[in-house]
Design an enzyme around this catalytic site. Structure first.
Site, PDB file in Angstrom:
ATOM      1  CD  GLU A 271      -2.874  -1.250   2.337  1.00  0.00           C
ATOM      2  OE1 GLU A 271      -2.857  -0.346   3.186  1.00  0.00           O
ATOM      3  OE2 GLU A 271      -3.675  -2.209   2.380  1.00  0.00           O
ATOM      4  CG  HIS A 294      -6.117  -0.094   4.767  1.00  0.00           C
ATOM      5  ND1 HIS A 294      -4.982  -0.818   4.929  1.00  0.00           N
ATOM      6  CD2 HIS A 294      -6.901  -0.413   5.843  1.00  0.00           C
ATOM      7  CE1 HIS A 294      -5.041  -1.532   6.039  1.00  0.00           C
ATOM      8  NE2 HIS A 294      -6.209  -1.290   6.621  1.00  0.00           N
TER       9      HIS A 294
HETATM   10  P1  NAI Z   1     -10.141 -10.505  15.483  1.00  0.00           P
HETATM   11  O1  NAI Z   1      -8.814 -10.918  16.026  1.00  0.00           O
HETATM   12  O2  NAI Z   1     -11.197 -10.075  16.405  1.00  0.00           O
HETATM   13  O3  NAI Z   1     -10.712 -11.721  14.595  1.00  0.00           O
HETATM   14  C1  NAI Z   1      -9.947 -12.477  13.713  1.00  0.00           C
HETATM   15  C2  NAI Z   1     -10.532 -13.884  13.692  1.00  0.00           C
HETATM   16  O4  NAI Z   1      -9.883 -14.636  12.673  1.00  0.00           O
HETATM   17  C3  NAI Z   1     -10.335 -14.638  14.999  1.00  0.00           C
HETATM   18  O5  NAI Z   1     -11.565 -15.165  15.449  1.00  0.00           O
HETATM   19  C4  NAI Z   1      -9.348 -15.743  14.624  1.00  0.00           C
HETATM   20  O6  NAI Z   1      -9.538 -16.933  15.381  1.00  0.00           O
HETATM   21  C5  NAI Z   1      -9.680 -15.960  13.164  1.00  0.00           C
HETATM   22  N1  NAI Z   1      -8.638 -16.594  12.389  1.00  0.00           N
HETATM   23  C6  NAI Z   1      -7.291 -16.503  12.546  1.00  0.00           C
HETATM   24  N2  NAI Z   1      -6.674 -17.239  11.607  1.00  0.00           N
HETATM   25  C7  NAI Z   1      -7.642 -17.804  10.860  1.00  0.00           C
HETATM   26  C8  NAI Z   1      -7.619 -18.675   9.738  1.00  0.00           C
HETATM   27  N3  NAI Z   1      -6.468 -19.114   9.195  1.00  0.00           N
HETATM   28  N4  NAI Z   1      -8.805 -19.093   9.234  1.00  0.00           N
HETATM   29  C9  NAI Z   1      -9.972 -18.671   9.784  1.00  0.00           C
HETATM   30  N5  NAI Z   1     -10.051 -17.851  10.836  1.00  0.00           N
HETATM   31  C10 NAI Z   1      -8.890 -17.428  11.364  1.00  0.00           C
HETATM   32  O7  NAI Z   1      -9.813  -9.390  14.391  1.00  0.00           O
HETATM   33  P2  NAI Z   1     -10.822  -8.280  13.833  1.00  0.00           P
HETATM   34  O8  NAI Z   1     -10.792  -7.089  14.702  1.00  0.00           O
HETATM   35  O9  NAI Z   1     -12.099  -8.916  13.507  1.00  0.00           O
HETATM   36  O10 NAI Z   1     -10.033  -7.865  12.483  1.00  0.00           O
HETATM   37  C11 NAI Z   1      -9.976  -8.768  11.380  1.00  0.00           C
HETATM   38  C12 NAI Z   1      -9.054  -8.220  10.305  1.00  0.00           C
HETATM   39  O11 NAI Z   1      -9.544  -6.957   9.844  1.00  0.00           O
HETATM   40  C13 NAI Z   1      -7.615  -7.957  10.751  1.00  0.00           C
HETATM   41  O12 NAI Z   1      -6.749  -8.434   9.739  1.00  0.00           O
HETATM   42  C14 NAI Z   1      -7.507  -6.462  10.824  1.00  0.00           C
HETATM   43  O13 NAI Z   1      -6.189  -6.027  10.566  1.00  0.00           O
HETATM   44  C15 NAI Z   1      -8.453  -6.059   9.704  1.00  0.00           C
HETATM   45  N6  NAI Z   1      -8.960  -4.680   9.816  1.00  0.00           N
HETATM   46  C16 NAI Z   1      -9.057  -3.941   8.679  1.00  0.00           C
HETATM   47  C17 NAI Z   1      -9.533  -2.635   8.717  1.00  0.00           C
HETATM   48  C18 NAI Z   1      -9.668  -1.853   7.462  1.00  0.00           C
HETATM   49  O14 NAI Z   1      -9.600  -0.633   7.521  1.00  0.00           O
HETATM   50  N7  NAI Z   1      -9.883  -2.486   6.340  1.00  0.00           N
HETATM   51  C19 NAI Z   1      -9.889  -1.996   9.978  1.00  0.00           C
HETATM   52  C20 NAI Z   1      -9.871  -2.893  11.106  1.00  0.00           C
HETATM   53  C21 NAI Z   1      -9.383  -4.178  11.016  1.00  0.00           C
END
Ligand code: NAI
Length: 411
Positions: A271, A294
């Site tokens: 990015e 993003h």
């Molecule tokens: P979180 O940690 O609450 O949830 C992530 C989930 O993914 C967990 O339940 C975990 O067990 C699961 N997980 C991990 N590895 C996995 C796999 N190989 N297969 C299936 N499930 C798996 O995280 P949250 O807050 O929900 O964020 C998720 C993603 O969103 C992160 O990568 C974060 O960086 C991204 N994000 C993006 C934003 C944007 O502006 N586009 C803003 C906020 C977050």
């Protein structure tokens, strides 16, 4: 005779440095405590940050400042550090914990913003809104119903059922979708959401697949050619998680061949550093593909919530020693401090350390009201409430232990 101080350190002398335009909601939290706040609009380079952070007690950054080992080694007064965003890889976390500095972030303040955008994009993809809008901007009127669908009754597959994934699941049901999810750890389904057998199960059954996993070695390249081929013909893929999770070349091919009907990407393997830089991706110009820079979590509501969430955690640590939610420290949520002094001791987690501490406490004939210990493999964090007469003596002796990292008294 001197009058004992009301608090262990005058609040008006606690200095907070906030970089990168941290939202004013954070300033308000700190000012309400009586702390001094200095705010800078941009990030600082390492040399400038070393200078600026030398005398501050609380340092707040967003994603562009690098808090390196060198910065931490010079910032001797820093008690705690906040990243006013989700990521913490811009901080030398291990070095921070070795110096007794807990780091706090904002794990869920932007959750709802991302979830809302996912639902908006699911509907937009289903109605080919991006293409229709572009055509109108180009002066072309293309009214047509084929290939435009309602989302009601369709299946949304969620991969990664954490903070964002579960919120997406709730919102999707509200617009009449069936929700199927896959996570690597067992999760309680919310509402009528259903757990899938596997990632393949989600890919094979969902009309829309949305990714909400963190960036880990296991999620890098999670969706490549093989996984895309398993998706249903005419399905859609959304990635608002991390750029490394999807092979964009393979996705462009799956779209080009007509196997997939559309995609939305908010995150990319590389990015641009700033808004003035150019941007390239394999997905540029592909029909029914929504590209966003993003911005999943970029709303005013999220920024305000992040400011409040992180500032509140930092203030709570300074005032009570609570480390719940810290990303590099064992978690302790101590009770309110009433009529006692509280010792906050961070030590290297090596055999025998507790017996040395207990001997100091016992030799001082301290009256210990409560004692909470939490550890991780590197450090131990001990919070001890004891009678005020002995607290300073105990602090001095604990600080002199070879295993001591930092010991502070609170009252
Ligand atoms: P979180 O940690 O609450 O949830 C992530 C989930 O993914 C967990 O339940 C975990 O067990 C699961 N997980 C991990 N590895 C996995 C796999 N190989 N297969 C299936 N499930 C798996 O995280 P949250 O807050 O929900 O964020 C998720 C993603 O969103 C992160 O990568 C974060 O960086 C991204 N994000 C993006 C934003 C944007 O502006 N586009 C803003 C906020 C977050």
């Amino acid at each position: 005779m001197t009058t004992p101080a009301e608090t262990s350190f005058p609040k008006s002398q606690i200095r907070v440095l906030l970089l990168e335009n941290v939202h004013t909601s954070a300033h308000e939290v700190f000012r309400a405590e009586g702390f001094q706040v200095e705010a800078c609009t941009g990030a600082l380079g390492e040399d400038a940050l070393v200078e600026k952070a030398r005398d501050v007690h609380i340092l707040g950054i967003r994603s562009r400042s690098r808090v390196t080992e060198r910065v931490l080694s010079q910032a001797r007064r820093v008690l705690t550090l906040g990243t006013f965003c989700i990521g913490t890889n811009q901080v030398a976390l291990e070095s921070a914990s070795q110096r007794g500095v807990p780091v706090f972030n904002a794990p869920f303040s932007s959750t709802r913003s991302v979830a809302e955008l996912v639902i908006a994009e699911v509907i937009a993809l289903s109605r080919r809104l991006a293409d229709r809008s572009r055509e109108m901007h180009e002066g072309r009127w293309r009214k047509s119903a084929p290939a435009a669908h309602e989302v009601r009754g369709k299946t949304l597959g969620i991969v990664g059922y954490g903070h964002i994934g579960t919120q997406v699941g709730i919102l999707a049901e509200a617009v009449g979708m069936q929700v199927l999810f896959h996570d690597v750890v067992p999760k309680l389904p919310i509402g009528n959401n259903r757990r899938a057998e596997s990632l393949e199960d989600v890919l094979g059954r969902a009309d829309f697949v949305t990714l909400h996993v963190p960036e880990t070695p296991l999620t890098r390249g999670l969706i490549g050619e093989r996984e895309l081929a398993r998706m249903r013909p005419g399905a859609y893929l959304l990635n608002l998680s991390r750029g490394s999770v999807v092979d964009l070349g393979a996705l462009a091919k799956a779209l080009g061949s007509g196997h997939l009907a559309g995609a939305a990407a908010d995150v990319f393997p590389v990015e641009p550093a700033g808004n003035s830089d150019g941007f390239a991706t394999e997905l540029r110009g592909v029909p029914n593909v929504i590209l966003t820079p993003h911005v999943g979590g970029s709303t005013e509501e999220a920024q305000e919530a992040i400011g409040r969430e992180v500032a509140t955690a930092l203030v709570k640590f300074v005032n009570t020693g609570a480390t719940t939610g810290s990303v590099n420290f064992p978690h302790i949520e101590p009770p309110p401090l009433v009529d006692r002094h509280r010792l906050l001791n961070v030590h290297r987690n090596v055999p025998g350390v507790l017996s040395s501490i207990n001997k100091i406490v016992s030799d001082a004939q301290a009256n210990v009201e409560s004692q909470i210990l939490a550890t991780n493999p590197a450090i131990g964090y001990l919070v001890m409430d004891l009678n005020r007469e002995v607290s300073e003596e105990v602090r001095l002796q604990m600080s002199a232990l070879e295993t001591n990292i930092r010991t502070r008294v609170l009252y």
